[in-house]
Design a protein around this motif. Structure first.
Motif, mmCIF file in Angstrom:
data_model
loop_
_atom_site.group_PDB
_atom_site.id
_atom_site.type_symbol
_atom_site.label_atom_id
_atom_site.label_comp_id
_atom_site.label_asym_id
_atom_site.label_seq_id
_atom_site.Cartn_x
_atom_site.Cartn_y
_atom_site.Cartn_z
ATOM 1 N N LYS A 54 65.486 -7.448 56.725
ATOM 2 C CA LYS A 54 64.681 -6.221 56.658
ATOM 3 C C LYS A 54 63.613 -6.338 55.575
ATOM 4 O O LYS A 54 62.458 -5.948 55.790
ATOM 5 C CB LYS A 54 65.565 -5.008 56.382
ATOM 6 N N ASP A 55 63.991 -6.884 54.421
ATOM 7 C CA ASP A 55 63.021 -7.081 53.329
ATOM 8 C C ASP A 55 61.879 -7.982 53.783
ATOM 9 O O ASP A 55 60.711 -7.720 53.509
ATOM 10 C CB ASP A 55 63.700 -7.710 52.099
ATOM 11 N N LEU A 58 59.556 -6.147 56.354
ATOM 12 C CA LEU A 58 58.624 -5.200 55.723
ATOM 13 C C LEU A 58 57.481 -5.932 55.021
ATOM 14 O O LEU A 58 56.332 -5.489 55.062
ATOM 15 C CB LEU A 58 59.374 -4.302 54.734
ATOM 16 N N SER A 62 53.438 -5.696 55.876
ATOM 17 C CA SER A 62 52.430 -5.290 54.885
ATOM 18 C C SER A 62 51.488 -6.417 54.479
ATOM 19 O O SER A 62 50.298 -6.190 54.262
ATOM 20 C CB SER A 62 53.098 -4.703 53.638
ATOM 21 N N GLU A 120 64.316 1.518 62.967
ATOM 22 C CA GLU A 120 64.468 1.813 61.538
ATOM 23 C C GLU A 120 63.290 2.670 61.070
ATOM 24 O O GLU A 120 62.142 2.348 61.368
ATOM 25 C CB GLU A 120 64.469 0.517 60.713
ATOM 26 N N ALA A 121 63.577 3.711 60.326
ATOM 27 C CA ALA A 121 62.520 4.600 59.831
ATOM 28 C C ALA A 121 61.521 3.845 58.953
ATOM 29 O O ALA A 121 60.324 4.133 58.991
ATOM 30 C CB ALA A 121 63.134 5.756 59.047
ATOM 31 N N VAL A 122 61.996 2.856 58.197
ATOM 32 C CA VAL A 122 61.091 2.128 57.302
ATOM 33 C C VAL A 122 60.091 1.292 58.098
ATOM 34 O O VAL A 122 58.932 1.163 57.714
ATOM 35 C CB VAL A 122 61.840 1.234 56.286
ATOM 36 N N TYR A 123 60.550 0.711 59.229
ATOM 37 C CA TYR A 123 59.633 -0.040 60.078
ATOM 38 C C TYR A 123 58.632 0.906 60.739
ATOM 39 O O TYR A 123 57.440 0.612 60.824
ATOM 40 C CB TYR A 123 60.388 -0.800 61.177
ATOM 41 N N LYS A 125 57.529 3.742 59.673
ATOM 42 C CA LYS A 125 56.560 4.205 58.670
ATOM 43 C C LYS A 125 55.518 3.132 58.381
ATOM 44 O O LYS A 125 54.318 3.412 58.314
ATOM 45 C CB LYS A 125 57.286 4.598 57.382
ATOM 46 N N ALA A 126 55.967 1.892 58.200
ATOM 47 C CA ALA A 126 55.047 0.796 57.868
ATOM 48 C C ALA A 126 54.076 0.521 59.010
ATOM 49 O O ALA A 126 52.873 0.327 58.794
ATOM 50 C CB ALA A 126 55.843 -0.468 57.533
#
Length: 200
Positions: A54-55, A58, A62, A120-123, A125-126
């Motif tokens: 996941k790290d 992301l 980016s 995943e919410a983080v993906y 959002k990015a």
């Protein structure tokens, strides 16, 4: 200082290799072991920089995906000149300029949206952040075109922006299914007709 440079180089190596593997094989199909093999790093050296897939994902979004979209699709929208002509150049000429490799594998951002955009919410959002940047830049350009009288004033900037982005991303995905560019040529013909409708 030397250690810091080495660390930066190692991180860049991991991101570059991970991006290539995600692009060619898909995010879910690419294991951390596969990334480690590509980098020739030891497990200890690898996990010193990234604790999880996941790290890495992301960071790829980016540092690689966003950079590609900003450089290829957003910054060109901010150039001086006739707004309508800029839209044509960015959305039509850009498709023609993609290499065979890029046509075969589609758009890295679109691939990730389709594969992990809803997991995943983080993906989310990015990836959404990239789309929002692109949409905003395009809306601003369309508004400029209205002011300059190269684009019809009654046109909805938001509607045109999201349509153009969706159409562009869609054809890049569809092109992966074909072994030639006939489908792109048909798309460009339709897109040209659409763009003529918003032109003054």
């Amino acid at each position: 200082m030397q250690q810091e440079l080495k660390s930066d180089f190692t991180k860049q190596l991991i991101i570059d290799k991970a991006f290539s593997l995600f692009y060619e094989n898909g995010f879910k199909s690419t294991s951390i072991d596969a990334i480690m093999r590509e980098t020739s790093l030891s497990k200890g050296a690898f996990y010193h920089h990234y604790k999880s897939k996941k790290d890495i994902g992301l960071e790829v979004i980016s540092l690689k995906v966003e950079k590609r979209v900003v450089e290829g699709m957003i910054l060109p929208l901010m150039k001086k000149g006739n707004a309508y002509d800029i839209i044509v150049k960015v959305f039509i000429n850009r498709l023609k300029e993609f290499s065979f490799y890029d046509k075969q594998h589609g758009c890295p951002m679109n691939n990730l949206i389709n594969e992990i955009g809803n997991t995943e919410a983080v993906y989310q959002k990015a990836l959404r952040n990239i789309i929002e940047q692109w949409k905003y830049a395009l809306e601003q350009l369309i508004e400029r075109g209205k002011y300059e009288n190269s684009i019809k004033k009654e046109v909805s900037s938001k509607a045109v922006a999201i349509y153009l982005i969706s159409a562009f991303e869609g054809i890049r995905g569809i092109r992966k299914l074909y072994d030639n560019d006939v489908v792109i040529e048909d798309f460009l013909s339709g897109l040209s007709s659409y763009l003529e409708q918003i032109r003054v």
